[in-house]
Design a protein around this motif. Sequence first.
Motif, PDB file in Angstrom:
ATOM      1  N   ASN A 115       0.821  -1.201   0.000  1.00 55.16           N
ATOM      2  CA  ASN A 115       0.000   0.000   0.000  1.00 55.16           C
ATOM      3  C   ASN A 115       0.864   1.264   0.000  1.00 55.16           C
ATOM      4  O   ASN A 115       0.587   2.206  -0.735  1.00 55.16           O
ATOM      5  CB  ASN A 115      -0.950  -0.011   1.198  1.00 55.16           C
ATOM      6  CG  ASN A 115      -1.895   1.157   1.186  1.00 55.16           C
ATOM      7  OD1 ASN A 115      -1.593   2.211   1.730  1.00 55.16           O
ATOM      8  ND2 ASN A 115      -3.051   0.971   0.572  1.00 55.16           N
ATOM      9  N   ILE A 116       1.902   1.264   0.810  1.00 57.60           N
ATOM     10  CA  ILE A 116       2.782   2.431   0.888  1.00 57.60           C
ATOM     11  C   ILE A 116       3.533   2.621  -0.422  1.00 57.60           C
ATOM     12  O   ILE A 116       3.719   3.747  -0.882  1.00 57.60           O
ATOM     13  CB  ILE A 116       3.728   2.317   2.101  1.00 57.60           C
ATOM     14  CG1 ILE A 116       2.909   2.488   3.391  1.00 57.60           C
ATOM     15  CG2 ILE A 116       4.854   3.343   2.029  1.00 57.60           C
ATOM     16  CD1 ILE A 116       3.657   2.236   4.662  1.00 57.60           C
ATOM     17  N   GLU A 117       3.935   1.524  -1.029  1.00 58.83           N
ATOM     18  CA  GLU A 117       4.618   1.610  -2.322  1.00 58.83           C
ATOM     19  C   GLU A 117       3.713   2.282  -3.354  1.00 58.83           C
ATOM     20  O   GLU A 117       4.141   3.160  -4.102  1.00 58.83           O
ATOM     21  CB  GLU A 117       5.024   0.218  -2.786  1.00 58.83           C
ATOM     22  CG  GLU A 117       5.822   0.213  -4.067  1.00 58.83           C
ATOM     23  CD  GLU A 117       6.251  -1.186  -4.467  1.00 58.83           C
ATOM     24  OE1 GLU A 117       7.374  -1.311  -4.972  1.00 58.83           O
ATOM     25  OE2 GLU A 117       5.469  -2.144  -4.278  1.00 58.83           O
ATOM     26  N   LYS A 118       2.455   1.894  -3.390  1.00 58.82           N
ATOM     27  CA  LYS A 118       1.498   2.512  -4.313  1.00 58.82           C
ATOM     28  C   LYS A 118       1.289   3.987  -3.984  1.00 58.82           C
ATOM     29  O   LYS A 118       1.205   4.829  -4.883  1.00 58.82           O
ATOM     30  CB  LYS A 118       0.144   1.791  -4.244  1.00 58.82           C
ATOM     31  CG  LYS A 118       0.131   0.435  -4.888  1.00 58.82           C
ATOM     32  CD  LYS A 118      -1.231  -0.213  -4.723  1.00 58.82           C
ATOM     33  CE  LYS A 118      -1.218  -1.660  -5.166  1.00 58.82           C
ATOM     34  NZ  LYS A 118      -2.486  -2.341  -4.862  1.00 58.82           N
ATOM     35  N   LEU A 119       1.202   4.313  -2.707  1.00 57.49           N
ATOM     36  CA  LEU A 119       0.971   5.689  -2.269  1.00 57.49           C
ATOM     37  C   LEU A 119       2.123   6.602  -2.679  1.00 57.49           C
ATOM     38  O   LEU A 119       1.908   7.724  -3.132  1.00 57.49           O
ATOM     39  CB  LEU A 119       0.790   5.723  -0.745  1.00 57.49           C
ATOM     40  CG  LEU A 119       0.582   7.076  -0.094  1.00 57.49           C
ATOM     41  CD1 LEU A 119      -0.757   7.665  -0.525  1.00 57.49           C
ATOM     42  CD2 LEU A 119       0.625   6.936   1.430  1.00 57.49           C
ATOM     43  N   PHE A 120       3.362   6.130  -2.546  1.00 58.33           N
ATOM     44  CA  PHE A 120       4.538   6.961  -2.801  1.00 58.33           C
ATOM     45  C   PHE A 120       5.069   6.876  -4.227  1.00 58.33           C
ATOM     46  O   PHE A 120       5.922   7.662  -4.612  1.00 58.33           O
ATOM     47  CB  PHE A 120       5.651   6.605  -1.831  1.00 58.33           C
ATOM     48  CG  PHE A 120       5.376   6.994  -0.400  1.00 58.33           C
ATOM     49  CD1 PHE A 120       4.447   7.969  -0.077  1.00 58.33           C
ATOM     50  CD2 PHE A 120       6.051   6.371   0.625  1.00 58.33           C
ATOM     51  CE1 PHE A 120       4.195   8.326   1.227  1.00 58.33           C
ATOM     52  CE2 PHE A 120       5.813   6.719   1.948  1.00 58.33           C
ATOM     53  CZ  PHE A 120       4.882   7.699   2.253  1.00 58.33           C
ATOM     54  N   LYS A 121       4.560   5.928  -5.005  1.00 57.43           N
ATOM     55  CA  LYS A 121       5.067   5.737  -6.374  1.00 57.43           C
ATOM     56  C   LYS A 121       4.988   7.047  -7.156  1.00 57.43           C
ATOM     57  O   LYS A 121       3.966   7.724  -7.165  1.00 57.43           O
ATOM     58  CB  LYS A 121       4.252   4.649  -7.089  1.00 57.43           C
ATOM     59  CG  LYS A 121       4.799   4.298  -8.453  1.00 57.43           C
ATOM     60  CD  LYS A 121       4.000   3.167  -9.063  1.00 57.43           C
ATOM     61  CE  LYS A 121       4.418   2.948 -10.476  1.00 57.43           C
ATOM     62  NZ  LYS A 121       5.294   1.905 -10.727  1.00 57.43           N
ATOM     63  N   ASP A 122       6.083   7.387  -7.790  1.00 59.11           N
ATOM     64  CA  ASP A 122       6.208   8.605  -8.592  1.00 59.11           C
ATOM     65  C   ASP A 122       6.108   9.898  -7.779  1.00 59.11           C
ATOM     66  O   ASP A 122       5.986  10.982  -8.352  1.00 59.11           O
ATOM     67  CB  ASP A 122       5.176   8.629  -9.734  1.00 59.11           C
ATOM     68  CG  ASP A 122       5.328   7.453 -10.670  1.00 59.11           C
ATOM     69  OD1 ASP A 122       6.472   7.006 -10.888  1.00 59.11           O
ATOM     70  OD2 ASP A 122       4.300   6.957 -11.180  1.00 59.11           O
TER      71      ASP A 122
END
Length: 148
Positions: A115-122
């Motif tokens: 979830n955090i990876e998706k939130l911070f991606k780009d």
Amino acid sequence: MKERLQEAVELFEEVMIYGTEHVIKNMDIPIWKDYSPEQIQVLKILSTYGDLSSGKLAEIQGVHKSAISNRLKRLEERSLVTSKRDESDHRLKVIHLTAAGAKVLQVSNDAVYENIEKLFKDKIDDQELESFVMTFRKLKAILQMKGM
């Protein structure tokens, strides 16, 4: 330095508050329907520190021993932790994370990381992330030295 450090502490606290709110509100993790965030935190603490007394767990979580007792009872009923008498002080019970508890924690951690990876991606580049990691490694080492 004092003002900058105060700002850093305040930002850290705010990130923890907003991060916790985001994780709890916006993540649909099936395992979280079975276990409370506080119970998952107990598993995380045991994974990090190793076997601990219930008193030390209460101290780390910043709660009364009765709150820990209730959490441990539920976790022990589900075989996620076990308790045994301390070999050096038989008055104390030591809490141990079981393989099943480690598995539950891993499922929870994987979902949080995803979830955090998706939130911070780009939104955060590799250099920013590396700087963050280096700073937090340093802070962890400082805090671990204080505990000694």
